[in-house]
Design a protein around this motif. Structure first.
Motif, PDB file in Angstrom:
ATOM      1  N   ARG A 158      -9.310   3.430  -8.439  1.00  0.00           N
ATOM      2  CA  ARG A 158      -9.836   2.977  -7.152  1.00  0.00           C
ATOM      3  C   ARG A 158      -9.390   1.557  -6.821  1.00  0.00           C
ATOM      4  O   ARG A 158      -9.307   1.193  -5.637  1.00  0.00           O
ATOM      5  CB  ARG A 158     -11.363   3.065  -7.146  1.00  0.00           C
ATOM      6  CG  ARG A 158     -11.892   4.486  -7.261  1.00  0.00           C
ATOM      7  CD  ARG A 158     -13.402   4.521  -7.205  1.00  0.00           C
ATOM      8  NE  ARG A 158     -13.919   5.870  -7.450  1.00  0.00           N
ATOM      9  CZ  ARG A 158     -14.094   6.795  -6.523  1.00  0.00           C
ATOM     10  NH1 ARG A 158     -13.815   6.510  -5.258  1.00  0.00           N
ATOM     11  NH2 ARG A 158     -14.558   7.988  -6.827  1.00  0.00           N
ATOM     12  N   TYR A 159      -9.097   0.757  -7.849  1.00  0.00           N
ATOM     13  CA  TYR A 159      -8.652  -0.613  -7.598  1.00  0.00           C
ATOM     14  C   TYR A 159      -7.323  -0.646  -6.851  1.00  0.00           C
ATOM     15  O   TYR A 159      -6.987  -1.645  -6.191  1.00  0.00           O
ATOM     16  CB  TYR A 159      -8.506  -1.378  -8.914  1.00  0.00           C
ATOM     17  CG  TYR A 159      -9.798  -1.605  -9.665  1.00  0.00           C
ATOM     18  CD1 TYR A 159     -11.035  -1.434  -9.036  1.00  0.00           C
ATOM     19  CD2 TYR A 159      -9.793  -1.975 -11.001  1.00  0.00           C
ATOM     20  CE1 TYR A 159     -12.223  -1.639  -9.729  1.00  0.00           C
ATOM     21  CE2 TYR A 159     -10.982  -2.189 -11.698  1.00  0.00           C
ATOM     22  CZ  TYR A 159     -12.188  -2.021 -11.058  1.00  0.00           C
ATOM     23  OH  TYR A 159     -13.355  -2.222 -11.736  1.00  0.00           O
ATOM     24  N   SER A 200      -8.351   1.579   4.035  1.00  0.00           N
ATOM     25  CA  SER A 200      -8.333   1.126   2.639  1.00  0.00           C
ATOM     26  C   SER A 200      -9.722   1.219   2.012  1.00  0.00           C
ATOM     27  O   SER A 200      -9.874   1.626   0.853  1.00  0.00           O
ATOM     28  CB  SER A 200      -7.818  -0.317   2.563  1.00  0.00           C
ATOM     29  OG  SER A 200      -6.512  -0.421   3.090  1.00  0.00           O
ATOM     30  N   ILE A 201     -10.734   0.834   2.769  1.00  0.00           N
ATOM     31  CA  ILE A 201     -12.117   0.904   2.259  1.00  0.00           C
ATOM     32  C   ILE A 201     -12.521   2.357   2.008  1.00  0.00           C
ATOM     33  O   ILE A 201     -13.135   2.682   0.979  1.00  0.00           O
ATOM     34  CB  ILE A 201     -13.079   0.228   3.249  1.00  0.00           C
ATOM     35  CG1 ILE A 201     -12.755  -1.277   3.343  1.00  0.00           C
ATOM     36  CG2 ILE A 201     -14.527   0.437   2.830  1.00  0.00           C
ATOM     37  CD1 ILE A 201     -13.528  -2.002   4.426  1.00  0.00           C
ATOM     38  N   VAL A 205      -7.925  -4.583   0.570  1.00  0.00           N
ATOM     39  CA  VAL A 205      -9.092  -4.839   1.420  1.00  0.00           C
ATOM     40  C   VAL A 205      -9.281  -6.328   1.715  1.00  0.00           C
ATOM     41  O   VAL A 205      -9.463  -6.708   2.882  1.00  0.00           O
ATOM     42  CB  VAL A 205     -10.369  -4.229   0.797  1.00  0.00           C
ATOM     43  CG1 VAL A 205     -11.608  -4.645   1.586  1.00  0.00           C
ATOM     44  CG2 VAL A 205     -10.252  -2.705   0.770  1.00  0.00           C
ATOM     45  N   ASN A 255      -8.742   1.113 -13.313  1.00  0.00           N
ATOM     46  CA  ASN A 255      -9.438   2.112 -12.510  1.00  0.00           C
ATOM     47  C   ASN A 255      -8.570   2.451 -11.313  1.00  0.00           C
ATOM     48  O   ASN A 255      -8.063   1.555 -10.623  1.00  0.00           O
ATOM     49  CB  ASN A 255     -10.805   1.579 -12.042  1.00  0.00           C
ATOM     50  CG  ASN A 255     -11.673   2.663 -11.432  1.00  0.00           C
ATOM     51  OD1 ASN A 255     -11.269   3.368 -10.516  1.00  0.00           O
ATOM     52  ND2 ASN A 255     -12.895   2.807 -11.944  1.00  0.00           N
ATOM     53  N   ASN A 264       0.819  -1.206   0.000  1.00  0.00           N
ATOM     54  CA  ASN A 264       0.000   0.000   0.000  1.00  0.00           C
ATOM     55  C   ASN A 264       0.856   1.261   0.000  1.00  0.00           C
ATOM     56  O   ASN A 264       0.445   2.299  -0.518  1.00  0.00           O
ATOM     57  CB  ASN A 264      -0.917   0.003   1.218  1.00  0.00           C
ATOM     58  CG  ASN A 264      -1.968   1.080   1.153  1.00  0.00           C
ATOM     59  OD1 ASN A 264      -2.962   0.939   0.464  1.00  0.00           O
ATOM     60  ND2 ASN A 264      -1.740   2.167   1.863  1.00  0.00           N
ATOM     61  N   PHE A 303     -10.990   3.631  -1.188  1.00  0.00           N
ATOM     62  CA  PHE A 303     -11.675   3.103  -2.366  1.00  0.00           C
ATOM     63  C   PHE A 303     -12.934   3.909  -2.681  1.00  0.00           C
ATOM     64  O   PHE A 303     -13.262   4.156  -3.842  1.00  0.00           O
ATOM     65  CB  PHE A 303     -12.024   1.632  -2.159  1.00  0.00           C
ATOM     66  CG  PHE A 303     -12.864   1.042  -3.258  1.00  0.00           C
ATOM     67  CD1 PHE A 303     -12.308   0.760  -4.499  1.00  0.00           C
ATOM     68  CD2 PHE A 303     -14.203   0.775  -3.051  1.00  0.00           C
ATOM     69  CE1 PHE A 303     -13.079   0.221  -5.521  1.00  0.00           C
ATOM     70  CE2 PHE A 303     -14.978   0.231  -4.065  1.00  0.00           C
ATOM     71  CZ  PHE A 303     -14.419  -0.053  -5.301  1.00  0.00           C
ATOM     72  N   PHE A 361      -6.569   0.920  -4.246  1.00  0.00           N
ATOM     73  CA  PHE A 361      -6.849   0.842  -2.813  1.00  0.00           C
ATOM     74  C   PHE A 361      -7.670  -0.401  -2.465  1.00  0.00           C
ATOM     75  O   PHE A 361      -7.592  -0.896  -1.348  1.00  0.00           O
ATOM     76  CB  PHE A 361      -7.586   2.100  -2.363  1.00  0.00           C
ATOM     77  CG  PHE A 361      -6.841   3.369  -2.648  1.00  0.00           C
ATOM     78  CD1 PHE A 361      -5.655   3.657  -1.989  1.00  0.00           C
ATOM     79  CD2 PHE A 361      -7.307   4.269  -3.591  1.00  0.00           C
ATOM     80  CE1 PHE A 361      -4.948   4.809  -2.256  1.00  0.00           C
ATOM     81  CE2 PHE A 361      -6.608   5.436  -3.859  1.00  0.00           C
ATOM     82  CZ  PHE A 361      -5.431   5.710  -3.192  1.00  0.00           C
ATOM     83  N   LEU A 362      -8.431  -0.886  -3.428  1.00  0.00           N
ATOM     84  CA  LEU A 362      -9.270  -2.057  -3.173  1.00  0.00           C
ATOM     85  C   LEU A 362      -8.432  -3.318  -2.973  1.00  0.00           C
ATOM     86  O   LEU A 362      -8.846  -4.224  -2.246  1.00  0.00           O
ATOM     87  CB  LEU A 362     -10.247  -2.252  -4.335  1.00  0.00           C
ATOM     88  CG  LEU A 362     -11.259  -3.388  -4.214  1.00  0.00           C
ATOM     89  CD1 LEU A 362     -12.211  -3.139  -3.051  1.00  0.00           C
ATOM     90  CD2 LEU A 362     -12.040  -3.552  -5.517  1.00  0.00           C
TER      91      LEU A 362
END
Length: 589
Positions: free
Chosen positions: A199-200, A120-121, A206, A197, A52, A124, A202-203
């Motif tokens: 956002r992935y 992390s959530i 999770v 994307n 991360n 995202f 950070f996903l």
């Protein structure tokens, strides 16, 4: 040594035979497999936190595009996204390490795992764009940093509790290999996910966080290593340390942001006041800790040679290599890869690929050095490791900007081998030098010094590079534009700040294209198409940047070499192998 510490040792120290029997049972009768449960869970946590941390280095272009932020005008956001995580982690590690000795290492570790996953959530689901979106990203990253501080301050202590003395180097080595490997795997994963994307990015952490959190709550068991007497929270120590380090590191961070007409903020009254106030608080901190009844920073631990010299070497090692990854990425993305035909957009991903020798060296040597340190001690292994790191810095310092890849790869491999040879033996020696009731605070102190070294290193190397670029880049830019028959663009191109040019390349942009795209059609019509093609290709800007960038890069590498050699001397001075719980057991001198 304090009376409380003496009492703890006298009442709880097992003999060598009892010690080996206890660990053979997994500690506290939990079964022989418990140590592997502890290792696997903490390794997942370290890997996740490391991935991360580095995944952003590669995916920031996609993230900035996703929230509609211009990298040339948003240096402050870039800096806080990169450095805010380290600032918060460094300031909290020591407090969390002390609290874990008081209230339970596993308990606080589990809380940290859950907080990190929640951060992390939130990342995202970042709802806004523009400045608001950037601020939300920074805040959610800081939440992650709180969870990471719980994890980092307790992982080494949990492993030391779970493993017998003759296996701790191996366990800590494997744990640190996961952390280092995660840093470079994050570079590759970030390049792949950002294509789909932002956002992935950070996903990805999770699922690991959810599974790891549940597993930690179900399987990790608290050891009964806390002191029996009531203890007080060191309120003054916490306030002075957290306040001093936070203020000082914030000052370092804002010193890298332009102030007025200056490209850096070292002359800002806010920066000067922050640095002075933070420094004074940090100077007062050890004197406060020597007076309070239950200090969070155990000054008496520095009477143990392995603890004192190991932590000093660890701090200098972090100071030497903390900014190296970003500097090497700047070199690859801004200069070398474009010169070898890679588009600016593709350089973030390929920079991670070309730095793999550094990862390979650490992954190979980390476990081996841990096993060897269990048998022979850390003294000469860690010394040799720092010597190798110093040599690798010297090799990198003399390479030209358009280097052949083989010597560059060999230098990275040597650096990885050296860091692998140093890291786990040094950590094992530090953790072996304290008793069971002090492992939380010792782990926190060790992690605090290393993380502080990383943040200071980034500030130090950024300062060296930006100061040199500020002086050298404008005349080099004018000369390069004149040679390209583009003197009419000198006024427009001179608005590129040196930091903007450098970090645009770092983020995978060609700043020349961004400037030309913003020019009026009438001005562009007066420039020959061949000149435009020359300025926007993958050769002109990297060559121009290299002339201004390479002197500061060489100086940075020489400083890294000097710090590594001093760390090697400290490693040699640490003394012979020492395990506190065995060498200081009843009946031993």
């Amino acid at each position: 040594m304090s009376a409380g510490r003496k009492e703890y040792r006298m009442n709880t120290k097992p003999t060598n035979k009892q010690q080996n029997s206890s660990y053979a049972e997994g500690g506290g009768g939990r079964g022989i497999q418990y140590k592997w449960v502890a290792l696997s869970n903490t390794t997942i946590a370290m890997f996740m936190a490391a991935v991360n941390g580095s995944i952003l280095l590669i995916s920031l272009p996609a993230i900035f595009n996703g929230i509609n932020i211009n990298p040339l005008t948003s240096f402050q956001y870039l800096l806080w996204i990169l450095m805010g995580y380290g600032v918060v982690t460094a300031t909290l590690l020591l407090s969390f390490g002390r609290l874990s000795d008081m209230y339970g290492r596993v308990r606080l570790y589990n809380i940290g795992f859950a907080i990190f996953t929640a951060g992390s959530i939130l990342l995202f689901f970042t709802p806004d764009t523009g400045d608001a979106g950037a601020i939300e990203l920074i805040v959610f990253r800081l939440i992650q940093a709180v969870g990471a501080a719980f994890i980092f301050s307790n992982s080494a202590a949990i492993l030391t509790d779970a493993f017998p003395p003759d296996e701790r180097g191996k366990a800590l080595g494997l744990n640190q290999v996961a952390a280092i490997a995660g840093q470079f795997i994050g570079l590759i994963i970030g390049g792949l996910l950002a294509v789909f994307n932002w956002r992935y990015v950070f996903l990805i952490s999770v699922p690991f966080g959810v599974i790891g959190t549940i597993w930690a709550f179900l399987k990790l068991k608290e050891t009964d290593c806390r002191e029996k007497r009531p203890q007080k929270i060191d309120i003054w120590g916490n306030l002075v340390f957290i306040g001093g380090l936070t203020i000082f590191l914030i000052g370092i961070t804002y010193a890298l942001i332009p102030y007025g007409t200056s490209p850096m903020g070292w002359g800002s009254p806010f920066v000067i006041a922050s640095l002075v106030a933070g420094f004074l608080l940090l100077v007062a901190f050890p004197f406060i800790e020597m007076k309070v009844e239950d200090p969070m920073f155990r000054m008496d631990l520095f009477r143990v040679r392995n603890f004192a010299f190991g932590n000093a070497a660890g701090f200098l090692s972090a100071l030497a290599r903390g900014g190296v990854m970003i500097i090497l990425i700047l070199l690859l993305q801004g200069i070398w890869l474009p010169l070898h035909g890679y588009s600016f957009e593709s350089t973030p991903f390929w920079a991670g690929i070309y730095m793999l020798p550094l990862t390979i060296g650490f992954v190979v040597m980390g476990p081996i050095s841990g096993i060897l340190s269990d048998r022979y001690g850390a003294r000469w292994l860690s010394t040799a490791g720092m010597v190798l790191v110093g040599i690798s810095f010297l090799v990198l310092a003399v390479l030209p900007y358009d280097f052949d890849y083989l010597p560059f790869a060999l230098a990275l491999l040597i650096m990885g081998l050296g860091n692998g040879l140093f890291a786990s033996p040094n950590s094992a020696a530090i953790m072996n030098s304290v008793g069971p009731g002090e492992r939380g605070v010792a782990s926190g102190m060790m992690a605090t010094l290393m993380n502080s070294g990383f943040v200071l290193s980034m500030g130090m190397f950024f300062t060296i590079i930006v100061v040199e670029l500020t002086d050298a880049f404008p005349p080099v830019l004018v000369s390069a534009l004149t040679a390209a028959n583009a003197t009419s663009l000198i006024a427009d191109m001179s608005v590129i700040p040196p930091t903007g040019a450098l970090f645009a390349a770092f983020l995978g942009y060609n700043p020349v294209e961004m400037i030309i795209d913003g020019l009026s059609p009438a001005l562009i019509a007066n420039i020959a198409p061949a000149t435009i093609a020359t300025l926007t290709n993958t050769v002109w800007f990297p060559t121009t940047l290299a002339e201004a960038f390479m002197p500061s890069l060489g100086l940075s590498f020489y400083i890294g070499a000097g710090l590594s050699f001093v760390a090697a001397i400290l490693c040699a001075m640490r003394g012979n192998k020492y395990i506190e719980e065995l060498d200081n057991a009843p009946g031993k001198n």
